[in-house]
Design a protein around this motif. Sequence first.
Motif, PDB file in Angstrom:
ATOM      1  N   GLU A  20       0.838  -1.211   0.000  1.00 32.36           N
ATOM      2  CA  GLU A  20       0.000   0.000   0.000  1.00 32.36           C
ATOM      3  C   GLU A  20       0.870   1.258   0.000  1.00 32.36           C
ATOM      4  OE1 GLU A  20      -3.122   2.309  -0.567  1.00 32.36           O
ATOM      5  OE2 GLU A  20      -3.197   0.136  -0.645  1.00 32.36           O
ATOM      6  N   GLN A  21       1.967   1.226   0.750  1.00 32.55           N
ATOM      7  CA  GLN A  21       2.884   2.373   0.742  1.00 32.55           C
ATOM      8  C   GLN A  21       3.577   2.491  -0.610  1.00 32.55           C
ATOM      9  OE1 GLN A  21       5.399   1.705   4.200  1.00 32.55           O
ATOM     10  NE2 GLN A  21       4.477   3.485   5.179  1.00 32.55           N
ATOM     11  N   LEU A  22       3.917   1.355  -1.195  1.00 34.21           N
ATOM     12  CA  LEU A  22       4.533   1.352  -2.526  1.00 34.21           C
ATOM     13  C   LEU A  22       3.595   2.024  -3.519  1.00 34.21           C
ATOM     14  CD1 LEU A  22       6.631   0.508  -4.645  1.00 34.21           C
ATOM     15  CD2 LEU A  22       5.480  -1.715  -4.751  1.00 34.21           C
ATOM     16  N   ARG A  23       2.329   1.681  -3.459  1.00 33.92           N
ATOM     17  CA  ARG A  23       1.338   2.280  -4.360  1.00 33.92           C
ATOM     18  C   ARG A  23       1.326   3.800  -4.187  1.00 33.92           C
ATOM     19  NH1 ARG A  23      -4.123   3.879  -4.340  1.00 33.92           N
ATOM     20  NH2 ARG A  23      -5.129   3.541  -6.366  1.00 33.92           N
ATOM     21  N   ASN A  24       1.312   4.263  -2.937  1.00 35.36           N
ATOM     22  CA  ASN A  24       1.291   5.708  -2.685  1.00 35.36           C
ATOM     23  C   ASN A  24       2.551   6.397  -3.201  1.00 35.36           C
ATOM     24  OD1 ASN A  24      -1.247   5.609  -1.495  1.00 35.36           O
ATOM     25  ND2 ASN A  24      -0.409   5.258   0.538  1.00 35.36           N
ATOM     26  N   VAL A  25       3.696   5.762  -3.020  1.00 39.34           N
ATOM     27  CA  VAL A  25       4.955   6.318  -3.525  1.00 39.34           C
ATOM     28  C   VAL A  25       4.903   6.415  -5.047  1.00 39.34           C
ATOM     29  CG1 VAL A  25       7.424   5.828  -3.819  1.00 39.34           C
ATOM     30  CG2 VAL A  25       6.363   5.603  -1.561  1.00 39.34           C
ATOM     31  N   LEU A  26       4.388   5.357  -5.689  1.00 37.37           N
ATOM     32  CA  LEU A  26       4.298   5.363  -7.151  1.00 37.37           C
ATOM     33  C   LEU A  26       3.305   6.404  -7.652  1.00 37.37           C
ATOM     34  CD1 LEU A  26       4.481   1.556  -7.974  1.00 37.37           C
ATOM     35  CD2 LEU A  26       6.230   3.300  -8.389  1.00 37.37           C
ATOM     36  N   ILE A  27       2.198   6.566  -6.964  1.00 35.04           N
ATOM     37  CA  ILE A  27       1.222   7.593  -7.360  1.00 35.04           C
ATOM     38  C   ILE A  27       1.888   8.963  -7.344  1.00 35.04           C
ATOM     39  CG2 ILE A  27      -0.874   8.820  -6.652  1.00 35.04           C
ATOM     40  CD1 ILE A  27      -1.946   6.033  -5.727  1.00 35.04           C
ATOM     41  N   ASP A  28       2.614   9.250  -6.264  1.00 33.13           N
ATOM     42  CA  ASP A  28       3.320  10.536  -6.173  1.00 33.13           C
ATOM     43  C   ASP A  28       4.360  10.679  -7.277  1.00 33.13           C
ATOM     44  OD1 ASP A  28       1.806  11.177  -3.943  1.00 33.13           O
ATOM     45  OD2 ASP A  28       3.401  10.668  -2.502  1.00 33.13           O
ATOM     46  N   ALA A  29       5.094   9.595  -7.536  1.00 26.88           N
ATOM     47  CA  ALA A  29       6.141   9.636  -8.568  1.00 26.88           C
ATOM     48  C   ALA A  29       5.532   9.854  -9.953  1.00 26.88           C
ATOM     49  CB  ALA A  29       6.957   8.349  -8.543  1.00 26.88           C
ATOM     50  N   PHE A  30       4.446   9.136 -10.251  1.00 26.51           N
ATOM     51  CA  PHE A  30       3.816   9.298 -11.563  1.00 26.51           C
ATOM     52  C   PHE A  30       3.169  10.673 -11.701  1.00 26.51           C
ATOM     53  CE2 PHE A  30       3.891   4.529 -11.863  1.00 26.51           C
ATOM     54  CZ  PHE A  30       4.725   4.484 -12.963  1.00 26.51           C
ATOM     55  N   ALA A  31       2.604  11.198 -10.615  1.00 26.44           N
ATOM     56  CA  ALA A  31       2.035  12.552 -10.663  1.00 26.44           C
ATOM     57  C   ALA A  31       3.126  13.567 -10.989  1.00 26.44           C
ATOM     58  CB  ALA A  31       1.367  12.893  -9.330  1.00 26.44           C
ATOM     59  N   TYR A  32       4.290  13.398 -10.368  1.00 20.88           N
ATOM     60  CA  TYR A  32       5.418  14.291 -10.652  1.00 20.88           C
ATOM     61  C   TYR A  32       5.835  14.164 -12.120  1.00 20.88           C
ATOM     62  CZ  TYR A  32      10.073  16.229 -10.841  1.00 20.88           C
ATOM     63  OH  TYR A  32      11.173  16.961 -11.223  1.00 20.88           O
ATOM     64  N   ILE A  34       4.104  13.129 -14.713  1.00 17.56           N
ATOM     65  CA  ILE A  34       3.073  13.675 -15.604  1.00 17.56           C
ATOM     66  C   ILE A  34       3.272  15.179 -15.764  1.00 17.56           C
ATOM     67  CG2 ILE A  34       0.601  14.212 -15.774  1.00 17.56           C
ATOM     68  CD1 ILE A  34       0.122  11.406 -14.448  1.00 17.56           C
ATOM     69  N   ASP A  35       3.546  15.846 -14.658  1.00 16.98           N
ATOM     70  CA  ASP A  35       3.674  17.306 -14.670  1.00 16.98           C
ATOM     71  C   ASP A  35       5.045  17.817 -15.091  1.00 16.98           C
ATOM     72  OD1 ASP A  35       1.056  17.569 -13.814  1.00 16.98           O
ATOM     73  OD2 ASP A  35       1.603  17.711 -11.689  1.00 16.98           O
ATOM     74  N   ASN A  36       6.094  17.041 -14.836  1.00 14.38           N
ATOM     75  CA  ASN A  36       7.444  17.582 -14.969  1.00 14.38           C
ATOM     76  C   ASN A  36       8.391  16.844 -15.913  1.00 14.38           C
ATOM     77  OD1 ASN A  36       7.289  19.758 -12.859  1.00 14.38           O
ATOM     78  ND2 ASN A  36       6.708  17.973 -11.648  1.00 14.38           N
ATOM     79  N   ASP A  37       8.112  15.584 -16.211  1.00 17.23           N
ATOM     80  CA  ASP A  37       9.046  14.828 -17.057  1.00 17.23           C
ATOM     81  C   ASP A  37       8.295  13.747 -17.827  1.00 17.23           C
ATOM     82  OD1 ASP A  37      11.265  13.741 -18.268  1.00 17.23           O
ATOM     83  OD2 ASP A  37      12.412  13.481 -16.408  1.00 17.23           O
ATOM     84  N   PHE A  38       7.409  14.195 -18.705  1.00 18.23           N
ATOM     85  CA  PHE A  38       6.574  13.256 -19.466  1.00 18.23           C
ATOM     86  C   PHE A  38       7.398  12.266 -20.288  1.00 18.23           C
ATOM     87  CE2 PHE A  38       3.293  11.913 -22.489  1.00 18.23           C
ATOM     88  CZ  PHE A  38       2.283  11.592 -21.590  1.00 18.23           C
ATOM     89  N   PRO A  39       8.505  12.678 -20.917  1.00 16.11           N
ATOM     90  CA  PRO A  39       9.310  11.691 -21.654  1.00 16.11           C
ATOM     91  C   PRO A  39       9.825  10.553 -20.763  1.00 16.11           C
ATOM     92  CG  PRO A  39       9.901  13.898 -22.337  1.00 16.11           C
ATOM     93  CD  PRO A  39       8.988  14.043 -21.143  1.00 16.11           C
ATOM     94  N   LYS A  40      10.208  10.878 -19.532  1.00 15.38           N
ATOM     95  CA  LYS A  40      10.665   9.825 -18.621  1.00 15.38           C
ATOM     96  C   LYS A  40       9.507   8.904 -18.246  1.00 15.38           C
ATOM     97  CE  LYS A  40      13.206   8.766 -14.473  1.00 15.38           C
ATOM     98  NZ  LYS A  40      14.002   9.242 -13.366  1.00 15.38           N
TER      99      LYS A  40
END
Length: 93
Positions: A20-32, A34-40
């Motif tokens: 569950e914590q992994l999911r939350n970390v990934l959500i935050d990482a993917f949100a970042y 999406i907003d800041n490094d779409f090619p990555k």
Amino acid sequence: MSILKIISKDFDIEERLPEEQLRNVLIDAFAYLIDNDFPKLIQILYKADVDQYKLKELLETVEGSSAAEVIADTYMARQKAKVETWEKYSRKN
């Protein structure tokens, strides 16, 4: 091979995180991403072999979840499938 070991190749995460914590970390990482490094973001999803058509359909149809949540769940599901496949075939040897 564990899902955490696979995911830690793409993200700087602790290898003893509960799912569950992994999911939350990934959500935050993917949100970042999406907003800041779409090619990555695209590179990570491509490398993980996430089905782009399935992901696009989910992003268009899933309600009540952010794009980052949908991407994180799809990414985790793909990584779990890889682990299951590796375990299935490694037991045969």
